[in-house]
Design an enzyme around this catalytic site. Structure first.
Site, PDB file in Angstrom:
ATOM      1  N   TYR A 221     -14.071 -11.946   5.477  1.00 54.83           N
ATOM      2  CA  TYR A 221     -14.653 -12.031   6.799  1.00 54.83           C
ATOM      3  C   TYR A 221     -15.867 -12.722   6.733  1.00 54.83           C
ATOM      4  O   TYR A 221     -16.457 -13.159   7.866  1.00 54.83           O
ATOM      5  CB  TYR A 221     -14.911 -10.510   6.780  1.00 54.83           C
ATOM      6  CG  TYR A 221     -14.078  -9.447   7.541  1.00 54.83           C
ATOM      7  CD1 TYR A 221     -13.000  -9.308   6.951  1.00 54.83           C
ATOM      8  CD2 TYR A 221     -14.355  -9.116   8.943  1.00 54.83           C
ATOM      9  CE1 TYR A 221     -11.956  -8.715   7.771  1.00 54.83           C
ATOM     10  CE2 TYR A 221     -13.408  -8.368   9.399  1.00 54.83           C
ATOM     11  CZ  TYR A 221     -12.374  -8.204   8.887  1.00 54.83           C
ATOM     12  OH  TYR A 221     -11.275  -7.118   9.495  1.00 54.83           O
TER      13      TYR A 221
ATOM     14  N   LYS B 179      -5.310  -7.400  -5.168  1.00 50.32           N
ATOM     15  CA  LYS B 179      -4.277  -8.402  -5.093  1.00 50.32           C
ATOM     16  C   LYS B 179      -4.316  -9.121  -6.191  1.00 50.32           C
ATOM     17  O   LYS B 179      -4.252 -10.486  -6.157  1.00 50.32           O
ATOM     18  CB  LYS B 179      -3.851  -8.909  -3.807  1.00 50.32           C
ATOM     19  CG  LYS B 179      -2.636  -9.979  -3.611  1.00 50.32           C
ATOM     20  CD  LYS B 179      -1.560  -8.973  -3.138  1.00 50.32           C
ATOM     21  CE  LYS B 179      -0.308  -9.890  -3.474  1.00 50.32           C
ATOM     22  NZ  LYS B 179       1.098  -8.937  -3.502  1.00 50.32           N
TER      23      LYS B 179
ATOM     24  N   ASP C  32       0.245  -4.509  -1.471  1.00 49.28           N
ATOM     25  CA  ASP C  32       1.352  -4.198  -0.696  1.00 49.28           C
ATOM     26  C   ASP C  32       1.804  -2.710  -0.949  1.00 49.28           C
ATOM     27  O   ASP C  32       2.570  -2.066  -0.295  1.00 49.28           O
ATOM     28  CB  ASP C  32       2.299  -5.359  -1.209  1.00 49.28           C
ATOM     29  CG  ASP C  32       2.055  -5.620  -2.459  1.00 49.28           C
ATOM     30  OD1 ASP C  32       1.470  -5.013  -3.436  1.00 49.28           O
ATOM     31  OD2 ASP C  32       2.999  -6.459  -2.847  1.00 49.28           O
TER      32      ASP C  32
ATOM     33  N   ASP D 245      -9.596  -3.067   5.892  1.00 47.93           N
ATOM     34  CA  ASP D 245      -9.279  -3.195   7.507  1.00 47.93           C
ATOM     35  C   ASP D 245      -8.051  -2.711   7.970  1.00 47.93           C
ATOM     36  O   ASP D 245      -7.754  -1.626   8.757  1.00 47.93           O
ATOM     37  CB  ASP D 245      -9.598  -4.656   7.934  1.00 47.93           C
ATOM     38  CG  ASP D 245      -9.524  -4.656   9.352  1.00 47.93           C
ATOM     39  OD1 ASP D 245      -9.958  -3.497  10.355  1.00 47.93           O
ATOM     40  OD2 ASP D 245      -8.769  -5.784  10.099  1.00 47.93           O
TER      41      ASP D 245
ATOM     42  N   ASP E 201      -6.462   1.538   9.177  1.00 43.29           N
ATOM     43  CA  ASP E 201      -5.810   1.926  10.473  1.00 43.29           C
ATOM     44  C   ASP E 201      -4.485   2.388  10.099  1.00 43.29           C
ATOM     45  O   ASP E 201      -4.159   3.405  10.798  1.00 43.29           O
ATOM     46  CB  ASP E 201      -5.381   0.492  11.213  1.00 43.29           C
ATOM     47  CG  ASP E 201      -6.429  -0.117  12.165  1.00 43.29           C
ATOM     48  OD1 ASP E 201      -7.438   0.426  11.915  1.00 43.29           O
ATOM     49  OD2 ASP E 201      -5.852  -0.685  13.311  1.00 43.29           O
TER      50      ASP E 201
HETATM   51  C1  IPM Z   1     -12.783  -2.677  12.353  1.00 42.06           C
HETATM   52  C2  IPM Z   1     -12.366  -3.608  13.345  1.00 42.06           C
HETATM   53  C3  IPM Z   1     -13.317  -4.924  13.073  1.00 42.06           C
HETATM   54  C4  IPM Z   1     -13.005  -5.313  11.945  1.00 42.06           C
HETATM   55  C5  IPM Z   1     -13.164  -5.845  14.128  1.00 42.06           C
HETATM   56  C6  IPM Z   1     -13.418  -5.341  15.644  1.00 42.06           C
HETATM   57  C7  IPM Z   1     -14.017  -7.036  14.015  1.00 42.06           C
HETATM   58  O1  IPM Z   1     -10.914  -3.850  13.135  1.00 42.06           O
HETATM   59  O2  IPM Z   1     -13.984  -2.234  12.431  1.00 42.06           O
HETATM   60  O3  IPM Z   1     -11.800  -2.058  11.625  1.00 42.06           O
HETATM   61  O4  IPM Z   1     -12.031  -6.109  11.479  1.00 42.06           O
HETATM   62  O5  IPM Z   1     -13.597  -5.017  10.940  1.00 42.06           O
HETATM   63 MG    MG Z   2     -10.067  -2.756  12.013  1.00 46.66          MG
END
Ligand code: IPM
Ligand code: MG
Length: 363
Positions: A135, A190, A222, A246, A250
């Protein structure tokens, strides 16, 4: 206690409004100051993170953040995209430790895409390193100049990097968090392919020596992605880099029924923090009053607990959310047959009512 309130874009505006309502209902001496961020700030100030917004975030005791981003900014140069606001806040405020709990509320086991028995009682914590990794390494591509000139259109790259001190400090945070829970830490890497994560693995193992009471396992990313849907309850605390965190957060969020339920805290070394829902700005439903405000309301609870030393108030909010779920209220993302579908505002009102002990009407 001064809180910088940064609603941002899309549903950020409506969900933060509900969290603010809940905070005000607590009747604590909180000073809330709102500022523009993301696309909303770009429209007015020409930059997603104006100096005035950053200055407010720096002087506040905590930041309550909504979400940023909209497809309409997809063609903007990278440095002006709404996402740069949250990345800039993380970097400038030194928010390297991101806590993303994934808790499956008993009332919502039916809302998960996994079988109820796999997720019932799930309570895991993903700790994502937030200011390093790919990032923040040197990018190069169509919209990012390197040494003042743009490279050709046919190549782009981003650089994955971590330094030993960066890995050490997030490892300490993770071991300490694991110590307060079930003393089990999974470090996701990884290392079989990437130098960056070979270093990660070595450093996490070194830091482990200082936490002999915590068990540590290493897992490739993975495999971790697979295990998360196969046997999520086998995890307790997971620590990983920015990019893997990230993605895995999710995935973990979805195990709980909806990403609309999950709060997050991003902390600096002194526990000053930014609190935001784990989800994004959802431009497709923005302004429609459909979004689930609970992730943001629960983020406000985390803020009270971690940065403002108001654990009792945080408990009150969390119990109010439980009460509202038990009463059967559901936004569309967590709705299932037999429950009552409500909009963003009605959900926020119900939490306020539960906080202030009024009765919630069941129907
Ligand atoms: C998160 C989001 C952010 C990230 C984006 C909006 C930059 O997906 O906070 O998980 O990738 O960190
Ligand atoms: Mg995210």
């Amino acid at each position: 206690m001064k809180i910088a309130v940064l609603p941002g874009d899309g549903i950020g505006i409506e969900i933060v409004a509900e969290a603010v309502k809940v905070l005000r209902a607590l009747e604590l001496p909180l000073e809330l100051e709102t500022a523009l961020v993301g696309g909303a700030a770009y429209e007015v100030h020409g930059h997603p993170l104006p100096d005035s917004t950053l200055a407010l975030a720096k002087t506040a005791d905590a930041v309550l953040f909504g979400a940023v981003g909209d497809w309409k900014y997809d063609k903007l140069e990278r440095g002006l995209r709404p996402e740069q606001a949250i990345l800039g806040l993380r970097k400038h405020l030194g928010l390297f430790a991101n806590f993303r709990p994934a808790i499956c509320y008993e009332q919502l086991t039916q809302a998960s895409s996994l079988k109820p028995e796999l997720v019932a009682g799930l309570d895991i914590l993903i700790i994502r390193e937030l200011t390093g990794d790919i990032y923040f390494g040197q990018p190069r591509g169509r919209r990012v100049a390197v040494d003042g000139h743009f490279p050709g259109a046919d190549e782009a790259f981003d650089t994955m990097r971590y330094s030993k001190p960066e890995i050490e400090r997030i490892a300490h945070v993770a071991f300490q968090a694991a110590r307060k829970r079930n003393k089990k830490l999974t470090s996701v890497d990884k290392a079989n392919v990437l130098e960056t994560f070979q270093l990660w693995k070595e450093v996490v193992s070194e830091v482990h020596a200082q936490y002999p009471d915590v068990s540590l396992e290493h897992m490739y990313v993975d495999n971790a992605a697979m295990q998360l849907v196969k046997a999520p309850k086998a995890f307790d605390v997971v620590v990983t880099g920015n990019m893997f965190g990230d993605i895995l957060s999710d995935e973990a969020a979805m195990l709980t029924g909806s990403i609309g339920m999950l709060p997050s805290a991003s902390l600096d070394k002194a526990n000053k923090g930014l609190y935001e829902p784990s989800h994004g700005s959802a431009p497709d439903i923005a302004g429609l009053g459909l979004a689930n405000p609970l992730a943001t309301i629960l983020s406000a609870a985390m803020m009270l607990r971690y940065s403002l030393a108001q654990a009792a108030a945080a408990d009150r909010i969390e119990s109010a959310v439980q009460a509202v779920l038990s009463a059967g209220l559901r936004t569309g993302d967590i709705w299932s047959a037999g429950t009552r579908k409500v909009g963003t505002r009605e959900m926020g009102d119900a939490v306020v009512a539960a906080l202030t002990q009024k009765t919630i009407t069941k129907s």
